[in-house]
Design a protein around this motif. Structure first.
Motif, PDB file in Angstrom:
ATOM      1  N   ASP A  33       0.925  -1.052  -0.114  1.00  0.00           N
ATOM      2  CA  ASP A  33      -0.255  -0.095   0.169  1.00  0.00           C
ATOM      3  C   ASP A  33       0.438   1.439   0.177  1.00  0.00           C
ATOM      4  O   ASP A  33       2.064   1.585   1.138  1.00  0.00           O
ATOM      5  N   ARG A  34       1.014   2.262  -1.299  1.00  0.00           N
ATOM      6  CA  ARG A  34       1.713   3.332  -1.426  1.00  0.00           C
ATOM      7  C   ARG A  34       1.120   4.785  -0.953  1.00  0.00           C
ATOM      8  O   ARG A  34       1.678   5.379  -1.550  1.00  0.00           O
ATOM      9  N   ARG A  35       0.314   4.043  -0.457  1.00  0.00           N
ATOM     10  CA  ARG A  35      -0.879   5.725   0.222  1.00  0.00           C
ATOM     11  C   ARG A  35      -0.731   6.446   1.057  1.00  0.00           C
ATOM     12  O   ARG A  35      -0.489   7.687   1.862  1.00  0.00           O
ATOM     13  N   ARG A  36       0.588   5.896   1.724  1.00  0.00           N
ATOM     14  CA  ARG A  36       0.985   6.226   3.146  1.00  0.00           C
ATOM     15  C   ARG A  36       2.021   6.824   2.918  1.00  0.00           C
ATOM     16  O   ARG A  36       2.488   7.147   2.039  1.00  0.00           O
ATOM     17  N   LEU A 137     -12.856   3.109   3.001  1.00  0.00           N
ATOM     18  CA  LEU A 137     -12.389   3.566   4.072  1.00  0.00           C
ATOM     19  C   LEU A 137     -10.960   2.817   4.872  1.00  0.00           C
ATOM     20  O   LEU A 137     -10.085   3.063   5.971  1.00  0.00           O
ATOM     21  N   ASP A 138      -9.947   2.224   3.839  1.00  0.00           N
ATOM     22  CA  ASP A 138      -9.038   1.555   4.572  1.00  0.00           C
ATOM     23  C   ASP A 138      -7.496   2.872   3.594  1.00  0.00           C
ATOM     24  O   ASP A 138      -7.074   1.725   3.085  1.00  0.00           O
ATOM     25  N   HIS A 139      -8.112   3.396   3.968  1.00  0.00           N
ATOM     26  CA  HIS A 139      -7.203   5.102   3.501  1.00  0.00           C
ATOM     27  C   HIS A 139      -5.964   5.143   4.545  1.00  0.00           C
ATOM     28  O   HIS A 139      -5.483   6.016   4.221  1.00  0.00           O
ATOM     29  N   ALA A 140      -6.750   4.937   5.611  1.00  0.00           N
ATOM     30  CA  ALA A 140      -5.577   5.429   7.196  1.00  0.00           C
ATOM     31  C   ALA A 140      -5.487   4.343   7.893  1.00  0.00           C
ATOM     32  O   ALA A 140      -6.708   3.508   8.006  1.00  0.00           O
ATOM     33  N   ASP A 141      -4.601   4.655   9.069  1.00  0.00           N
ATOM     34  CA  ASP A 141      -3.930   3.302   9.857  1.00  0.00           C
ATOM     35  C   ASP A 141      -5.256   3.537  10.924  1.00  0.00           C
ATOM     36  O   ASP A 141      -5.730   4.130  11.715  1.00  0.00           O
ATOM     37  N   GLY A 142      -5.710   1.845  10.838  1.00  0.00           N
ATOM     38  CA  GLY A 142      -6.242   1.471  12.040  1.00  0.00           C
ATOM     39  C   GLY A 142      -8.223   2.093  11.561  1.00  0.00           C
ATOM     40  O   GLY A 142      -8.988   1.466  12.785  1.00  0.00           O
ATOM     41  N   PRO A 188       1.802   4.173  13.931  1.00  0.00           N
ATOM     42  CA  PRO A 188       1.737   3.474  12.619  1.00  0.00           C
ATOM     43  C   PRO A 188       2.054   2.297  12.048  1.00  0.00           C
ATOM     44  O   PRO A 188       1.982   1.367  12.759  1.00  0.00           O
ATOM     45  N   ALA A 189       1.425   1.582  11.006  1.00  0.00           N
ATOM     46  CA  ALA A 189       0.974   0.476  10.595  1.00  0.00           C
ATOM     47  C   ALA A 189       1.835  -0.423   9.874  1.00  0.00           C
ATOM     48  O   ALA A 189       3.155   0.953   9.445  1.00  0.00           O
ATOM     49  N   ARG A 190       1.727  -1.044  10.327  1.00  0.00           N
ATOM     50  CA  ARG A 190       2.836  -1.946   9.780  1.00  0.00           C
ATOM     51  C   ARG A 190       2.637  -3.223   8.829  1.00  0.00           C
ATOM     52  O   ARG A 190       2.516  -3.991   8.081  1.00  0.00           O
ATOM     53  N   ALA A 191       0.867  -2.857   8.912  1.00  0.00           N
ATOM     54  CA  ALA A 191       0.706  -4.165   8.111  1.00  0.00           C
ATOM     55  C   ALA A 191      -0.866  -3.495   7.921  1.00  0.00           C
ATOM     56  O   ALA A 191      -0.760  -2.523   8.032  1.00  0.00           O
TER      57      ALA A 191
END
Length: 345
Positions: A33-36, A137-142, A188-191
């Protein structure tokens, strides 16, 4: 009761373990995921699907919570939706491909005997819309994980009230699997879930909710379904309305979701997740209480009113990028300082 607790605990631990184990091979394959700010492996989707499928299948085979003939099609159809989403992650398919695939899967699982033809068509459209919106909704961590956990548990509670043990177990297991994934997706997300995982979770939640409300009236059913997915629906309405007002193509992405706009207001990433998770919990509580008859249908109207106020308050907020990469800013500052020293020297 004990078997349900064991199943949910197993799904949580299995999902957390698989998300961690799959990170390295997924990263080597370049499925990211390269949006972050930094690329995140899309290992969460496979972990959630495997944990949910294995535990639910074990419960069905053991006779603890059999899914039943009609509901038994749901995991298989959801698996097909996941494969389609995984193809989107790998090859960036056109926008209509996952929508069409989800529609086909929804047609196969809607209980037309209880809904009727008209109600079945409306249910199919609703499943497709909620599934696509949940992916957004899967654009932000958590965010997708937190909203998914709350919503899945709410639908499971409604299923348990109707003595639909198979659906209740399936949704409880999905919620636990999303919670296990959330351990790695919290900022910060790791997956990350990716399109495959997000479409799978959204499809299971929406389809199970239709099964639970089938045969109980279209108007009342629509109100309960909206309350259970209030944050998901509000985010979708906000995006569609904002893009129409800005004359922006609906299928072309931009940072205009609820999470993006709350970040523009200065909220920290974790605060955004907690706030929207709390909003999802409020809607779910109203939906469950309305389904069980604890509150009247007017309570659902209050949920819709709050959602409308939020959408109208945020729709005109600018959607320019929330932040700039720190490395670039630091480099630019050092270059400017060096240039000033040269000029002054």
């Amino acid at each position: 009761m004990l078997s349900g607790i064991v199943a949910t605990a197993t799904a949580l631990l299995l999902s957390a373990l698989l998300t961690a184990l799959l990170r390295a091979p997924v990263k080597r394959l370049g499925v990211l995921d390269r949006r972050r700010r930094r690329a995140v492996p899309l290992s969460g989707g496979a972990a959630v699907v495997l944990a949910t499928g294995l535990v639910a299948a074990a419960g069905d085979a053991a006779g603890v919570a059999p899914l039943g003939g009609g509901v038994g099609r749901l995991p298989a159809a959801a698996g097909g939706v996941y494969v389609l989403g995984l193809a989107v992650d790998l090859w960036r398919l056109r926008w209509w491909v996952p929508v069409a695939g989800t529609a086909v899967a929804a047609v196969l699982v809607v209980p037309y005997g209880e809904t009727g033809v008209v109600g079945g068509l409306l249910a199919t459209a609703w499943i497709v819309a909620v599934t696509a919106a949940f992916r957004g909704l899967d654009h932000a961590d958590g965010l997708a994980g937190a909203v998914g956990v709350v919503t899945a548990f709410g639908v499971a509670a409604c299923a348990a009230f109707e003595l639909m043990d198979g659906i209740a177990l399936l949704l409880s297991v999905l919620a636990a699997a999303l919670a296990g994934f959330l351990l790695h997706n919290w900022h910060p997300a790791r997956a990350s879930l990716g399109a495959g995982g997000a479409l799978f979770a959204g499809f299971v939640i929406a389809s199970a909710a239709v099964f639970v409300r089938a045969g109980q009236g279209i108007a009342a059913g629509a109100g309960v379904l909206f309350a259970l997915t209030a944050v998901v629906c509000a985010d979708a309405v906000l995006v569609v309305l904002a893009r129409r007002l800005a004359r922006w193509p609906l299928t072309r992405g931009r940072p205009d979701h609820l999470g993006h706009r709350l970040r523009r207001l200065g909220l920290a990433p974790r605060a955004v997740t907690v706030l929207l998770g709390a909003g999802a919990l409020g809607g779910v509580l109203v939906g469950v209480c309305a389904h069980t008859g604890r509150v009247s249908g007017g309570a659902v109207g209050w949920v819709a009113a709050v959602a409308a106020v939020v959408v109208l308050a945020l729709v005109r907020l600018p959607v320019t990028p929330v932040f700039r990469p720190r490395q670039r800013t630091a480099t630019t500052s050092s270059q400017v300082t060096g240039q000033l020293r040269v000029r002054n020297g």
